[in-house]
Scaffold this motif. Sequence first.
Motif, mmCIF file in Angstrom:
data_model
loop_
_atom_site.group_PDB
_atom_site.id
_atom_site.type_symbol
_atom_site.label_atom_id
_atom_site.label_comp_id
_atom_site.label_asym_id
_atom_site.label_seq_id
_atom_site.Cartn_x
_atom_site.Cartn_y
_atom_site.Cartn_z
ATOM 1 N N SER A 1 0.825 -1.209 0.000
ATOM 2 C CA SER A 1 0.000 0.000 0.000
ATOM 3 C C SER A 1 0.862 1.264 0.000
ATOM 4 O O SER A 1 0.585 2.232 -0.717
ATOM 5 C CB SER A 1 -0.937 -0.015 1.212
ATOM 6 N N PHE A 2 1.929 1.248 0.781
ATOM 7 C CA PHE A 2 2.824 2.413 0.832
ATOM 8 C C PHE A 2 3.639 2.530 -0.453
ATOM 9 O O PHE A 2 3.902 3.633 -0.933
ATOM 10 C CB PHE A 2 3.721 2.349 2.075
ATOM 11 N N GLN A 3 3.994 1.389 -1.046
ATOM 12 C CA GLN A 3 4.712 1.420 -2.322
ATOM 13 C C GLN A 3 3.814 1.968 -3.439
ATOM 14 O O GLN A 3 4.270 2.709 -4.304
ATOM 15 C CB GLN A 3 5.234 0.015 -2.663
ATOM 16 N N GLN A 4 2.524 1.628 -3.375
ATOM 17 C CA GLN A 4 1.553 2.154 -4.341
ATOM 18 C C GLN A 4 1.447 3.676 -4.226
ATOM 19 O O GLN A 4 1.392 4.388 -5.231
ATOM 20 C CB GLN A 4 0.181 1.503 -4.104
ATOM 21 N N CYS A 5 1.430 4.160 -3.006
ATOM 22 C CA CYS A 5 1.384 5.601 -2.745
ATOM 23 C C CYS A 5 2.587 6.291 -3.410
ATOM 24 O O CYS A 5 2.431 7.295 -4.115
ATOM 25 C CB CYS A 5 1.399 5.804 -1.229
ATOM 26 N N LEU A 6 3.757 5.718 -3.210
ATOM 27 C CA LEU A 6 4.983 6.280 -3.806
ATOM 28 C C LEU A 6 4.946 6.213 -5.337
ATOM 29 O O LEU A 6 5.454 7.113 -6.010
ATOM 30 C CB LEU A 6 6.215 5.545 -3.268
ATOM 31 N N LYS A 7 4.322 5.165 -5.887
ATOM 32 C CA LYS A 7 4.216 5.031 -7.354
ATOM 33 C C LYS A 7 3.467 6.217 -7.963
ATOM 34 O O LYS A 7 3.718 6.605 -9.096
ATOM 35 C CB LYS A 7 3.474 3.738 -7.717
ATOM 36 N N HIS A 8 2.523 6.760 -7.202
ATOM 37 C CA HIS A 8 1.767 7.930 -7.679
ATOM 38 C C HIS A 8 2.572 9.218 -7.523
ATOM 39 O O HIS A 8 2.083 10.297 -7.864
ATOM 40 C CB HIS A 8 0.452 8.073 -6.902
ATOM 41 N N GLY A 9 3.771 9.108 -6.973
ATOM 42 C CA GLY A 9 4.574 10.311 -6.733
ATOM 43 C C GLY A 9 4.188 11.024 -5.450
ATOM 44 O O GLY A 9 4.607 12.156 -5.209
ATOM 45 N N VAL A 10 3.376 10.362 -4.615
ATOM 46 C CA VAL A 10 2.968 10.960 -3.331
ATOM 47 C C VAL A 10 3.968 10.516 -2.271
ATOM 48 O O VAL A 10 4.036 9.337 -1.925
ATOM 49 C CB VAL A 10 1.522 10.564 -2.965
ATOM 50 N N ARG A 11 4.733 11.486 -1.756
ATOM 51 C CA ARG A 11 5.844 11.148 -0.874
ATOM 52 C C ARG A 11 5.579 11.528 0.579
ATOM 53 O O ARG A 11 6.494 11.786 1.359
ATOM 54 C CB ARG A 11 7.139 11.765 -1.405
ATOM 55 N N ARG A 12 4.307 11.549 0.920
ATOM 56 C CA ARG A 12 3.909 11.754 2.317
ATOM 57 C C ARG A 12 2.861 10.712 2.667
ATOM 58 O O ARG A 12 1.997 10.417 1.834
ATOM 59 C CB ARG A 12 3.319 13.154 2.518
ATOM 60 N N CYS A 13 2.935 10.178 3.877
ATOM 61 C CA CYS A 13 1.960 9.140 4.222
ATOM 62 C C CYS A 13 1.504 9.282 5.666
ATOM 63 O O CYS A 13 2.148 9.933 6.495
ATOM 64 C CB CYS A 13 2.550 7.751 4.012
ATOM 65 N N GLU A 14 0.378 8.652 5.923
ATOM 66 C CA GLU A 14 -0.193 8.574 7.275
ATOM 67 C C GLU A 14 -0.362 7.099 7.577
ATOM 68 O O GLU A 14 -0.743 6.322 6.694
ATOM 69 C CB GLU A 14 -1.538 9.304 7.293
ATOM 70 N N LEU A 15 -0.039 6.689 8.800
ATOM 71 C CA LEU A 15 -0.220 5.296 9.191
ATOM 72 C C LEU A 15 -0.520 5.187 10.681
ATOM 73 O O LEU A 15 -0.443 6.175 11.415
ATOM 74 C CB LEU A 15 1.025 4.476 8.810
ATOM 75 N N ASP A 16 -0.895 3.977 11.104
ATOM 76 C CA ASP A 16 -1.307 3.738 12.496
ATOM 77 C C ASP A 16 -0.391 2.718 13.141
ATOM 78 O O ASP A 16 0.045 1.764 12.492
ATOM 79 C CB ASP A 16 -2.743 3.195 12.518
ATOM 80 N N LEU A 17 -0.149 2.903 14.441
ATOM 81 C CA LEU A 17 0.784 2.025 15.147
ATOM 82 C C LEU A 17 0.184 1.396 16.397
ATOM 83 O O LEU A 17 -0.561 2.041 17.143
ATOM 84 C CB LEU A 17 2.019 2.826 15.572
ATOM 85 N N HIS A 18 0.526 0.136 16.588
ATOM 86 C CA HIS A 18 0.258 -0.569 17.847
ATOM 87 C C HIS A 18 1.516 -1.338 18.224
ATOM 88 O O HIS A 18 2.305 -1.710 17.345
ATOM 89 C CB HIS A 18 -0.921 -1.542 17.694
ATOM 90 N N LEU A 19 1.685 -1.602 19.504
ATOM 91 C CA LEU A 19 2.835 -2.383 19.972
ATOM 92 C C LEU A 19 2.516 -3.867 19.957
ATOM 93 O O LEU A 19 1.425 -4.278 20.353
ATOM 94 C CB LEU A 19 3.184 -2.007 21.417
ATOM 95 N N SER A 20 3.485 -4.663 19.522
ATOM 96 C CA SER A 20 3.365 -6.122 19.657
ATOM 97 C C SER A 20 3.626 -6.500 21.113
ATOM 98 O O SER A 20 4.050 -5.664 21.922
ATOM 99 C CB SER A 20 4.393 -6.808 18.761
ATOM 100 N N ARG A 21 3.395 -7.751 21.437
ATOM 101 C CA ARG A 21 3.619 -8.224 22.809
ATOM 102 C C ARG A 21 5.072 -8.006 23.244
ATOM 103 O O ARG A 21 5.343 -7.654 24.387
ATOM 104 C CB ARG A 21 3.253 -9.709 22.905
#
Length: 238
Positions: A21-41
């Motif tokens: 998904s992030f690679q697809q974003c970059l393919k469009h020339g969009v070089r900024r992203c938003e994402l969500d984080l959680h901690l693993s155990r």
Amino acid sequence: MTVIYGHRGAKGEVPENTLASFQQCLKHGVRRCELDLHLSRDGELMVIHDPTLKRTTGRRGKVVEHDAAELVGYDARKGGPEAVSPCPIPRLEELFQHCDFEHWQLEVKSASKVRAARMVEAIAELAERYKLTEKITVTSSSREVLGALQRLTPHLQRGLVAEYAWLDPLKVAKHYGCHLLALNWTLCTPERLLKAQKAGLHVSVWTVNEPALMRRLADFGVDSIITDFPGVAVQTLG
């Protein structure tokens, strides 16, 4: 000039919060992203929106009940756009290694005081290791998280995620020394936008998927939009 952020990568085109998904974003020339984080155990930063695994992987249980090594084996393409190949849950570190974004909005969901502290310190450490500290804003709607950022990692840029107007977003953003305001588009009135920009905030509006709405918000003068369809946004805003 309104800049474009890919929402969870290119959520409308490729399963959200996956490397593809992030690679697809970059393919469009969009070089900024938003994402969500959680901690693993075992304390690793995992890129996934929900605290549970059900919606994107079909598995039971919470992210925090699994070690990172297990989580990266889970296919996260359930309920998203069609994808031919498996799309595993990535570690944040993997994205830092493979994706050359010029800016990242890293959203940390609400967390207990202890977990908020662990997460912001883990982000700071990873950002430093990959020399990305200047390219990151950590965002949250949680006062615990924003408080932990202010207290423990004051060198990281902070952003308030505001979904509802029952608290004055500008007041809250100012209280936590935020640099960015991630505003639900329904809250983005020209008056609020102007006031926020006058207070020195970068106003990032989400989630904006309709070309007409993209144009309207760009005409208002928003600093950035967050969209599931970065390709459409590039065509619309040029």
